[in-house]
Scaffold this active site. Structure first.
Site, PDB file in Angstrom:
ATOM      1  CG  HIS A   1      -1.718   1.213   1.433  1.00 37.54           C
ATOM      2  ND1 HIS A   1      -3.052   1.311   1.075  1.00 37.54           N
ATOM      3  CD2 HIS A   1      -1.399   2.428   1.963  1.00 37.54           C
ATOM      4  CE1 HIS A   1      -3.513   2.516   1.387  1.00 37.54           C
ATOM      5  NE2 HIS A   1      -2.535   3.219   1.920  1.00 37.54           N
ATOM      6  CD  GLU A   2       1.709   3.547   3.762  1.00 36.07           C
ATOM      7  OE1 GLU A   2       1.996   4.655   3.255  1.00 36.07           O
ATOM      8  OE2 GLU A   2       0.661   3.365   4.429  1.00 36.07           O
TER       9      GLU A   2
ATOM     10  CG  HIS B   1       0.241   6.296  -0.466  1.00 41.00           C
ATOM     11  ND1 HIS B   1      -0.875   6.806  -1.089  1.00 41.00           N
ATOM     12  CD2 HIS B   1      -0.195   5.739   0.687  1.00 41.00           C
ATOM     13  CE1 HIS B   1      -1.943   6.565  -0.347  1.00 41.00           C
ATOM     14  NE2 HIS B   1      -1.575   5.915   0.730  1.00 41.00           N
TER      15      HIS B   1
ATOM     16  CG  HIS C   1      -5.760   6.639   0.810  1.00 49.66           C
ATOM     17  ND1 HIS C   1      -5.613   7.497   1.887  1.00 49.66           N
ATOM     18  CD2 HIS C   1      -4.875   5.631   1.040  1.00 49.66           C
ATOM     19  CE1 HIS C   1      -4.681   7.035   2.698  1.00 49.66           C
ATOM     20  NE2 HIS C   1      -4.219   5.916   2.209  1.00 49.66           N
TER      21      HIS C   1
END
Lengths: 423, 175
Positions: free
Chosen positions: A140-141, A144, A150
């Site tokens: 997930h990170e 980014h 998101h």
């Protein structure tokens, strides 16, 4: 489509911090990125090796569905590392955003920058069944850092809230398209493409025939899952790992001679060829006459030059079609000799004038999924007109080629990973 | 060290002082909505709103985490929060994108959702609000079969085959 491909290619040469029109997010301007788990940022909960292993896997998951490749760099000065990862608690690393303790916020990341994990959280290894999966959070990170925001969509890895990990979570179709919208799809030439036939016996003793589709590029290969429109999770794999006895640098061509009398699979590389033993999952050591493999193409297929670009076996006329340069060599299995040599443009005429690969094919691939022969060269493929199409429109010439289309519009996400990420 | 007794550290205990503060009331809910971009931070000079208590007790100092700068924002008097259009609007948006009943009320379900483990990156940033509003709601992504320029359609299997074929993927069927 050509314009769109060019647009995707131009994205990769953009300067850093330019914005993407759709998401309004920056993207890296290069496709090979370095990362490191910083020494002062180790977690107190997992061994360092476990942490690095999980991050390697997290980066690889993004690499498998995008043109990006990631290298763990343990030697360069820290400020030359593209993505630095570390664990901290409360105020950490001079970061503007403090962590809040156990619960709630578990990590954060900076666009085109670093990733921080809250070590007050109970991070665990994948499939541990409890705690917070470090792998899922890392994926997930990293999203980014690469430029994704998101996304409030069930199933997206970019959902802001943590969902307890299902067994073996993966990046789904829309997450893939999201990252590819920033960095483009995956391209590259293939060494060969083929459907591998295997026969299996059911519990009732019935023999069933199954096939799997494989793409090979130099020393790597992917299993392509046609029903899912993607490659197998975790691919590519080294040829030497999955195909025992074949050259580690890969092959030029694959042929499956399949008739009532014969069922033989051959791989070709340079001036040599091997026959593959499917039962024992390795190349045969020798042929029926006791001659050891690899054998010379000139001996096993007299009249056929080498190396070849590609080849396929046509069950309609029991001939192997070898492609080399602009010529096609028809080899008769029954006569065991060369039957004819023709120009590719004559044997496979273009429906649209000028829309033809003409020479130096990458692969001639007969697909059981599509019941169609495809000619593949570079980023394009041509579909050979088959029996069904000619039944509907008799004016179509035999073996003519439909207009070119993009490989990545037919077979999706066949992406390289860095060699250091290969198992 | 953090205390544990098991070999695999699975029973490691957290110090109570290391526990994250939970969202429990309107104040902390507003803080949450500011922090993750559902409510916009406002410069202090411009935050004089009617009925707002300007004493320091009711001020909340929030950090703009993306820009690495600190904006001072004025929180509204907690008593008036339930009626505040900004607060209600932000709450509605959070409830909608989180798949909660869209009530505009700080209810238990919303409280639970706000306290779930989550990423620290804001969901919305000021310069991206329009873009995200038009393209990243759950409904939008679910409805469009292909939101990006890369066209992709699942392939239909050709049934005209002369050999029984099976893909060894999980959902294969024998033809």
């Amino acid at each position: 489509k050509q314009h769109h491909l060019q647009t995707l290619l131009r994205k990769s040469s953009r300067i850093k911090r330019s914005t993407n029109a759709l998401w309004g997010h920056a993207a890296f301007s290069k496709n090979i990125l370095t990362w490191r788990l910083i020494g002062e940022g180790y977690s107190s909960q997992l061994s360092v090796e476990e942490q690095r292993h999980i991050f390697r896997l997290a980066f690889r998951m993004w690499s498998e569905i995008s043109p990006l490749q990631f290298i763990e760099d343990l030697h360069s000065p820290p400020d030359e590392i593209d993505i630095r990862l570390g664990f901290g608690t409360g105020r950490h690393f001079g970061c503007a955003q403090s962590f809040d303790g156990a619960g709630r916020e578990f990590a954060h990341a900076w666009f085109l920058g670093d990733i921080h994990f809250d070590d007050d959280e109970h991070f665990t290894a994948p499939n541990a069944g409890n705690g917070i999966s470090l792998l899922k959070v890392a994926v997930h990170e990293i999203g980014h850092v690469l430029g994704l925001p998101h996304i409030y969509r069930s199933g997206s890895i970019m959902q802001p809230s943590y969902r307890p990990q299902d067994d073996g979570f993966e990046l789904d179709w829309l997450d893939r398209k999201a990252i590819q919208n920033l960095y483009g799809g995956c391209g590259g030439r293939f060494s060969t493409v083929f459907d591998w036939i295997r026969k299996e016996r059911t519990a009732y003793g019935e023999v069933v025939v199954r096939f799997n589709t494989y793409f090979m590029r130099n020393g790597l290969y992917w299993l392509y899952e046609n029903r899912s429109n993607r490659t197998r999770y975790g691919d590519p794999v080294s040829v030497q790992v999955g195909w025992h006895g074949l050259p580690s640098s890969g092959v030029d061509a694959y042929v499956h001679v399949w008739s009532r009398e014969t069922d033989a699979a051959y791989f070709f590389k340079g001036a040599q060829y091997w026959r593959y033993d499917s039962q024992n999952d390795q190349v045969f050591s020798e042929d029926a006459d006791g001659q050891r493999y690899p054998r010379l193409i000139s001996e096993g297929f007299p009249g056929v030059p080498s190396p070849v670009d590609t080849a396929y076996y046509d069950r309609r006329d029991a001939h192997i079609y070898f492609f080399r340069g602009s010529l096609v060599y028809r080899f008769s299995i029954q006569a065991n000799k060369l039957a004819a040599t023709q120009k590719m443009t004559e044997l496979f005429p273009a429906l649209t004038p000028g829309d033809h690969p003409t020479s130096n094919l990458d692969a001639a691939y007969f697909s059981y999924s599509h019941n169609t022969l495809f000619l593949i060269k570079g980023a394009s493929y041509w579909r050979v007109v088959g029996k069904r199409a000619r039944k509907m429109k008799r004016s179509l010439p035999y073996n003519s080629l439909l207009p070119a289309r993009e490989v990545q519009q037919q077979w999706f996400d066949i992406c390289d990973v860095h060699t250091s990420a290969l198992r | 060290e953090k205390l544990f007794h098991s070999r695999d550290h699975s029973d490691v205990e957290m110090f109570s002082s290391h526990l994250a503060e939970l969202v429990t009331d309107m104040d902390s809910a507003q803080h949450f909505l500011f922090k993750y971009g559902f409510m916009k931070p406002v410069n202090r000079e411009h935050t004089q709103s009617p009925g707002v208590d300007t004493s320091t007790d009711s001020d909340i100092f929030l950090e703009d985490t993306v820009q690495d700068q600190t904006f001072f924002t004025h929180s509204e008097d907690t008593e008036h929060l339930p009626e505040s259009p900004d607060f209600i609007g932000a709450l509605l948006e959070f409830q909608q994108v989180s798949g909660l009943p869209v009530t505009g009320v700080f209810d238990d379900a919303t409280k639970v959702a706000m306290n779930k483990p989550r990423c620290g990156v804001p969901d919305k940033e000021e310069d991206q609000i329009e873009t995200i509003e038009t393209s990243t709601t759950a409904e939008d992504l679910n409805e469009s079969s292909e939101p990006f320029n890369i066209t992709a359609t699942p392939q239909s299997n050709n049934t005209d085959i002369d050999v029984a074929q099976n893909d060894t993927s999980d959902k294969a069927e024998t033809e």
